[in-house]
Design a protein around this motif. Structure first.
Motif, PDB file in Angstrom:
ATOM      1  N   ALA B 180       0.861  -1.195   0.000  1.00 30.76           N
ATOM      2  CA  ALA B 180       0.000   0.000   0.000  1.00 30.76           C
ATOM      3  C   ALA B 180       0.898   1.245   0.000  1.00 30.76           C
ATOM      4  O   ALA B 180       2.034   1.195   0.471  1.00 30.76           O
ATOM      5  CB  ALA B 180      -0.871  -0.023   1.247  1.00 30.76           C
ATOM      6  N   PRO B 181       0.390   2.377  -0.544  1.00 31.86           N
ATOM      7  CA  PRO B 181       1.195   3.600  -0.629  1.00 31.86           C
ATOM      8  C   PRO B 181       1.800   4.022   0.718  1.00 31.86           C
ATOM      9  O   PRO B 181       2.968   4.426   0.778  1.00 31.86           O
ATOM     10  CB  PRO B 181       0.193   4.640  -1.126  1.00 31.86           C
ATOM     11  N   ALA B 182       1.053   3.894   1.819  1.00 31.32           N
ATOM     12  CA  ALA B 182       1.588   4.309   3.123  1.00 31.32           C
ATOM     13  C   ALA B 182       2.791   3.452   3.515  1.00 31.32           C
ATOM     14  O   ALA B 182       3.746   3.931   4.114  1.00 31.32           O
ATOM     15  CB  ALA B 182       0.507   4.211   4.200  1.00 31.32           C
ATOM     16  N   GLN B 183       2.736   2.169   3.159  1.00 26.89           N
ATOM     17  CA  GLN B 183       3.854   1.275   3.480  1.00 26.89           C
ATOM     18  C   GLN B 183       5.097   1.661   2.683  1.00 26.89           C
ATOM     19  O   GLN B 183       6.212   1.594   3.183  1.00 26.89           O
ATOM     20  CB  GLN B 183       3.477  -0.179   3.168  1.00 26.89           C
ATOM     21  N   ILE B 184       4.899   2.031   1.419  1.00 24.81           N
ATOM     22  CA  ILE B 184       6.020   2.458   0.579  1.00 24.81           C
ATOM     23  C   ILE B 184       6.644   3.717   1.186  1.00 24.81           C
ATOM     24  O   ILE B 184       7.865   3.857   1.256  1.00 24.81           O
ATOM     25  CB  ILE B 184       5.529   2.726  -0.868  1.00 24.81           C
ATOM     26  N   GLN B 185       5.786   4.634   1.659  1.00 19.92           N
ATOM     27  CA  GLN B 185       6.294   5.882   2.238  1.00 19.92           C
ATOM     28  C   GLN B 185       7.152   5.649   3.483  1.00 19.92           C
ATOM     29  O   GLN B 185       8.109   6.374   3.720  1.00 19.92           O
ATOM     30  CB  GLN B 185       5.129   6.813   2.568  1.00 19.92           C
ATOM     31  N   ASN B 186       6.793   4.628   4.280  1.00 23.75           N
ATOM     32  CA  ASN B 186       7.630   4.291   5.439  1.00 23.75           C
ATOM     33  C   ASN B 186       9.061   3.997   4.991  1.00 23.75           C
ATOM     34  O   ASN B 186      10.025   4.369   5.656  1.00 23.75           O
ATOM     35  CB  ASN B 186       7.078   3.056   6.164  1.00 23.75           C
ATOM     36  N   GLY B 187       9.173   3.325   3.851  1.00 26.26           N
ATOM     37  CA  GLY B 187      10.492   3.008   3.322  1.00 26.26           C
ATOM     38  C   GLY B 187      11.211   4.247   2.821  1.00 26.26           C
ATOM     39  O   GLY B 187      12.410   4.423   3.076  1.00 26.26           O
ATOM     40  N   TYR B 188      10.484   5.119   2.130  1.00 29.15           N
ATOM     41  CA  TYR B 188      11.098   6.354   1.620  1.00 29.15           C
ATOM     42  C   TYR B 188      11.727   7.165   2.762  1.00 29.15           C
ATOM     43  O   TYR B 188      12.822   7.709   2.630  1.00 29.15           O
ATOM     44  CB  TYR B 188      10.071   7.238   0.912  1.00 29.15           C
ATOM     45  N   ALA B 189      11.011   7.288   3.876  1.00 24.75           N
ATOM     46  CA  ALA B 189      11.503   8.114   4.983  1.00 24.75           C
ATOM     47  C   ALA B 189      12.836   7.581   5.521  1.00 24.75           C
ATOM     48  O   ALA B 189      13.775   8.349   5.746  1.00 24.75           O
ATOM     49  CB  ALA B 189      10.463   8.180   6.103  1.00 24.75           C
TER      50      ALA B 189
END
Lengths: 374, 374
Positions: B180-189
């Motif tokens: 999910a997009p929120a999970q991907i964002q955790n990785g980006y941070a």
């Protein structure tokens, strides 16, 4: 000869070396040593209910006199405390009382206490320091060295565990004055085992020549025996801290048979002294060594004589051939290679060898050993 | 550039080095790698109920095709599974099914799964080998490297844990397709955080220049981002495997503030995405760095711009000054030295510094940061 033994793992890890202080009155330096190692630590003493009013309080007072903030956690004495409930309760206590990674745990007691304290120290906040004050001879000569912590599961003894080395060991021989004779014998058996596998062959000879002084609790002899044993075990452990390179395995001499005996008694809700089980294991393994790797039969007689000298007798109950064989096969220290069972044997005193013994040869030996007792 | 990353602890331990295989299709080599490392192992896959029918089954099939005996253990997804009950149940499963020290655990999933699998592997029979198949971006860039395993206690997150390195990591970027997009964002941070502390300053520039390709899930860019992050974290960990020498601490950049935010939400039975919390932590720490260690204000703008570029927004809720300050003080990663709070800050990109920040300075900054959002 100094009473400080340097133990370490310098060859394989960083900065993992520590001192063991051995001898009569060693505890009088304890607080100073801790002060130099962990000047600002908050300290949790871990001990059992039986040791708490004796050595637990002595250690707590010494540390408090040196201005440490000290608390004590105690649990019911005995092997049954090596369980997850006790561990969970100690973890909860540590976190509720605000212990952090800079603090210290001090184990005061025998092998059960140091096993529990080691496991808790290794896992609380991914590892905090711990020190050991062994109060039994068995713990002084064996359990306090090696960094093994463990708890039991219904499926097996020591099934869950870790490796975590202490930062300091303080073995005061005065603690041995309160031990029951059976507890002292547990220590003698491990002492004899270590003398048989020791690289320094003179250990065995020294033990034989000084048996009476040790039996008389002569301070000098007792201190020397503990030091020789710690040094030998410490040396083996330093080469193989995670017990996966075969070096440390030789410490299991006599233990495959001993564990089978202990498992048989346990399965009957009974118990056998560890020292007696190990002594029988030594007798069994030395006889097996004659056939499998050429140990001189005269050496077997010398070993028997040393066990007798320390008044470690033989099991009076009937030995059950089939049960011994079956428990040996499932002992975690014997690896199955087709139809072979892994065993530590002796080629000579001070010359142990890990061998794969054919199942048929082993059965025959168990049978002969049991018959000799009938 | 090869897709195999060598990770190791050669300077401080024996034989503790392993490979991480990264990239699209990396899983197709997984069984062969395991075959070469542990040809005779029985394998227990550990995953959560959500991952089991997707990647759990894929990994199991691959291993079975290579003639391994494989079983799967799964638990309910989410942070609440990082508890003693789950660990105890896995220990029981392992012992009842006869796993021994030569066998293997394979973690398939995100950080919760690898935390649990690492803890179990470190403690079952005093340590058995484990491998990781990370299936989230956060796990690929962060959790799968470093050998930290942990469970939570009611008194705190990750309070009980161990260090235990995997023998192999296999990060197949195809697993990211189902996130999910929120999970991907955790990785980006975490990716951005690592680029800011990386010794190799070009990491930050590369990330800035390739943001669009990464956002578009371009395979080459994504693979490179994961590799850069693994290498940087792996390097820090290799110098400080037990997280007690200060080197590894710099990985906490942005996390003191992030943990305070997470604790505030948790105390309200709510939750904040880790990525969002870390991004706010980065914004806070970079601003604090300007005053405390002279970070150029222009660099703060560049950092803000990169966070924006990856569409990592700001918290919309009101920031509670007092609560942030209080939770920061009890965060285990900040050590109290009189009235100072320990913080990782930046002197420049690629140039982190662990500082002791005066409590008054910190309060003032928290206040200014919260006001800027009001």
């Amino acid at each position: 000869m100094s009473n400080i033994i340097k133990l370490g793992f310098g060859m394989v890890e960083t900065a993992l070396s520590y001192n063991a202080h051995v001898g009569r009155g060693a505890l009088s330096n304890f607080a100073d040593e801790i002060k130099s190692l962990k000047p600002k630590a908050k300290i949790l003493i871990i001990c059992d209910k039986k040791v708490e009013p004796i050595y637990g309080e002595i250690v707590q007072n010494k540390l408090e006199d040196a201005d440490f903030l000290v608390e004590t956690y105690s649990f019911k004495e005995g092997e049954y405390s090596k369980c997850l409930d006790v561990i969970d309760d100690i973890w909860t206590n540590l976190s509720q009382r605000g212990y952090n990674r800079g603090d210290l745990i001090v184990a005061v007691g025998g092998g059960v206490v140091s096993d529990i304290a080691c496991f808790v120290s290794a896992t609380y906040m991914r590892g905090i320091d711990f020190a050991i004050v062994p109060t039994t001879l068995l713990s002084m000569v064996d359990a306090c060295i090696g960094g093994k912590g463990a708890i039991n599961m219904p499926q097996g003894k020591n099934l869950i565990g870790v490796f975590h080395q202490p930062i300091y060991v303080c073995a005061d021989t005065r603690c041995l004055n309160t031990l029951a004779p059976a507890q002292i014998q547990n220590g003698y058996a491990e002492l004899i085992k270590t003398s048989l596998i020791a690289k320094r062959r003179s250990f065995f000879e020294w033990l034989r020549d000084n048996a009476q002084s040790i039996l008389d609790s002569d301070e000098v002899a007792l201190t020397n025996a503990i030091k020789l044993s710690m040094e030998e075990k410490g040396r083996l452990v330093s080469f193989d801290p995670y017990d996966n390179q075969g070096v440390r395995e030789i410490l299991n001499f006599g233990h495959t048979f001993a564990h089978a005996l202990e498992a048989i008694y346990l399965s009957k809700k009974s118990q056998i002294d560890h020292g007696l089980a190990v002594a029988e294991g030594i007798r069994f393994a030395s006889r097996l060594s004659v056939q499998v790797c050429g140990l001189d039969i005269e050496v077997v007689k010398q070993i028997d004589k040393l066990l007798d000298r320390f008044n470690i007798g033989q099991i009076q109950d009937k030995l059950e051939e089939e049960a011994i064989y079956n428990f040996m096969k499932i002992d975690k220290k014997s690896k199955n290679l087709d139809s072979m069972i892994h065993f530590v044997l002796l080629r000579d005193i001070g010359n142990p060898l890990a061998c794969n013994v054919d199942e048929d040869v082993l059965r025959e030996h168990i049978s002969a050993f049991c018959r000799s007792r009938a």
